[in-house]
Scaffold this motif. Structure first.
Motif, PDB file in Angstrom:
ATOM      1  N   SER A  79      40.411   4.275  10.393  1.00  0.00           N
ATOM      2  CA  SER A  79      41.783   4.772  10.281  1.00  0.00           C
ATOM      3  C   SER A  79      42.704   3.721   9.682  1.00  0.00           C
ATOM      4  O   SER A  79      43.559   4.030   8.847  1.00  0.00           O
ATOM      5  N   VAL A  80      42.510   2.475  10.091  1.00  0.00           N
ATOM      6  CA  VAL A  80      43.316   1.385   9.523  1.00  0.00           C
ATOM      7  C   VAL A  80      43.019   1.238   8.042  1.00  0.00           C
ATOM      8  O   VAL A  80      43.929   1.041   7.231  1.00  0.00           O
ATOM      9  N   HIS A  81      41.767   1.361   7.667  1.00  0.00           N
ATOM     10  CA  HIS A  81      41.381   1.250   6.259  1.00  0.00           C
ATOM     11  C   HIS A  81      42.028   2.360   5.435  1.00  0.00           C
ATOM     12  O   HIS A  81      42.579   2.113   4.355  1.00  0.00           O
ATOM     13  N   HIS A  82      41.976   3.582   5.962  1.00  0.00           N
ATOM     14  CA  HIS A  82      42.593   4.706   5.245  1.00  0.00           C
ATOM     15  C   HIS A  82      44.111   4.524   5.128  1.00  0.00           C
ATOM     16  O   HIS A  82      44.697   4.800   4.078  1.00  0.00           O
ATOM     17  N   ALA A  83      44.735   4.055   6.199  1.00  0.00           N
ATOM     18  CA  ALA A  83      46.182   3.829   6.154  1.00  0.00           C
ATOM     19  C   ALA A  83      46.531   2.731   5.160  1.00  0.00           C
ATOM     20  O   ALA A  83      47.503   2.836   4.410  1.00  0.00           O
ATOM     21  N   HIS A  84      45.715   1.692   5.136  1.00  0.00           N
ATOM     22  CA  HIS A  84      45.952   0.595   4.195  1.00  0.00           C
ATOM     23  C   HIS A  84      45.796   1.073   2.758  1.00  0.00           C
ATOM     24  O   HIS A  84      46.590   0.726   1.880  1.00  0.00           O
ATOM     25  N   ARG A  85      44.777   1.876   2.504  1.00  0.00           N
ATOM     26  CA  ARG A  85      44.591   2.405   1.148  1.00  0.00           C
ATOM     27  C   ARG A  85      45.727   3.339   0.750  1.00  0.00           C
ATOM     28  O   ARG A  85      46.155   3.342  -0.398  1.00  0.00           O
ATOM     29  N   ALA A  86      46.221   4.121   1.703  1.00  0.00           N
ATOM     30  CA  ALA A  86      47.328   5.017   1.406  1.00  0.00           C
ATOM     31  C   ALA A  86      48.589   4.223   1.081  1.00  0.00           C
ATOM     32  O   ALA A  86      49.320   4.560   0.140  1.00  0.00           O
ATOM     33  N   LEU A  87      48.827   3.159   1.840  1.00  0.00           N
ATOM     34  CA  LEU A  87      49.988   2.324   1.549  1.00  0.00           C
ATOM     35  C   LEU A  87      49.843   1.619   0.209  1.00  0.00           C
ATOM     36  O   LEU A  87      50.803   1.515  -0.548  1.00  0.00           O
ATOM     37  N   ALA A  88      48.646   1.134  -0.081  1.00  0.00           N
ATOM     38  CA  ALA A  88      48.416   0.463  -1.359  1.00  0.00           C
ATOM     39  C   ALA A  88      48.562   1.455  -2.501  1.00  0.00           C
ATOM     40  O   ALA A  88      49.138   1.136  -3.546  1.00  0.00           O
ATOM     41  N   GLY A  89      48.075   2.677  -2.320  1.00  0.00           N
ATOM     42  CA  GLY A  89      48.220   3.700  -3.350  1.00  0.00           C
ATOM     43  C   GLY A  89      49.669   4.078  -3.558  1.00  0.00           C
ATOM     44  O   GLY A  89      50.122   4.290  -4.678  1.00  0.00           O
ATOM     45  N   HIS A  90      50.439   4.143  -2.504  1.00  0.00           N
ATOM     46  CA  HIS A  90      51.858   4.469  -2.621  1.00  0.00           C
ATOM     47  C   HIS A  90      52.603   3.367  -3.362  1.00  0.00           C
ATOM     48  O   HIS A  90      53.450   3.638  -4.198  1.00  0.00           O
ATOM     49  N   ARG A  91      52.259   2.143  -3.081  1.00  0.00           N
ATOM     50  CA  ARG A  91      52.906   1.014  -3.742  1.00  0.00           C
ATOM     51  C   ARG A  91      52.591   1.015  -5.230  1.00  0.00           C
ATOM     52  O   ARG A  91      53.436   0.730  -6.055  1.00  0.00           O
ATOM     53  N   HIS A  92      51.366   1.378  -5.592  1.00  0.00           N
ATOM     54  CA  HIS A  92      50.986   1.377  -7.004  1.00  0.00           C
ATOM     55  C   HIS A  92      51.606   2.548  -7.766  1.00  0.00           C
ATOM     56  O   HIS A  92      51.862   2.432  -8.944  1.00  0.00           O
ATOM     57  N   THR A  93      51.852   3.661  -7.106  1.00  0.00           N
ATOM     58  CA  THR A  93      52.425   4.796  -7.822  1.00  0.00           C
ATOM     59  C   THR A  93      53.844   4.493  -8.274  1.00  0.00           C
ATOM     60  O   THR A  93      54.269   4.945  -9.318  1.00  0.00           O
ATOM     61  N   THR A  94      54.577   3.713  -7.509  1.00  0.00           N
ATOM     62  CA  THR A  94      55.938   3.383  -7.937  1.00  0.00           C
ATOM     63  C   THR A  94      55.881   2.483  -9.167  1.00  0.00           C
ATOM     64  O   THR A  94      56.743   2.564 -10.033  1.00  0.00           O
ATOM     65  N   GLY A  95      54.883   1.654  -9.284  1.00  0.00           N
ATOM     66  CA  GLY A  95      54.764   0.788 -10.462  1.00  0.00           C
ATOM     67  C   GLY A  95      54.393   1.578 -11.697  1.00  0.00           C
ATOM     68  O   GLY A  95      54.797   1.240 -12.803  1.00  0.00           O
TER      69      GLY A  95
END
Length: 114
Positions: free
Chosen positions: A84-100
């Motif tokens: 669950s932590v891994h999925h949350a981390h990937r979701a946060l990383a994906g969200h950060r990259h979409t703004t870029g």
């Protein structure tokens, strides 16, 4: 034909808590007894530890299936935490990259000064 004994019993949270408490008490009392010369230091505590061990085992042994099921559930739940932590981390990383990716074009010195 199924009889009353063939049905699966799902332990209640109270049964699970009682079984876990009895198992922890048995482990604690057994550890105290096994760790040395408890009778010469304090015979009353040593006697109480033996009584606790006997009572806790009397409560734990008939509920061994509940104890095993509870430990298995806890282990599975603990194994899901890193996922669950891994999925949350990937979701946060994906969200950060979409703004870029949303900002496109070449940055000009005029755009930087604004």
């Amino acid at each position: 034909m199924t009889t009353h004994h063939d049905k699966q019993h799902t332990p209640s949270p109270r049964e699970r808590a009682t079984t876990m408490l009895a198992a922890i008490t048995a482990l604690t009392a057994g550890t105290y007894i096994a760790c040395g010369d408890g009778f010469t230091w304090d015979p009353y505590a040593y006697t109480i530890a033996w009584l606790l061990l006997i009572c806790a085992l009397a409560a734990t042994i008939p509920q061994a299936d509940t104890l095993i099921d509870t430990i298995t559930r806890a282990a599975r739940r603990m194994a899901r935490i890193p996922r669950s932590v891994h999925h949350a981390h990937r979701a946060l990383a994906g969200h950060r990259h979409t703004t870029g990716r949303m900002t496109r074009g070449v940055a000009t010195p005029a755009a930087r000064t604004k």
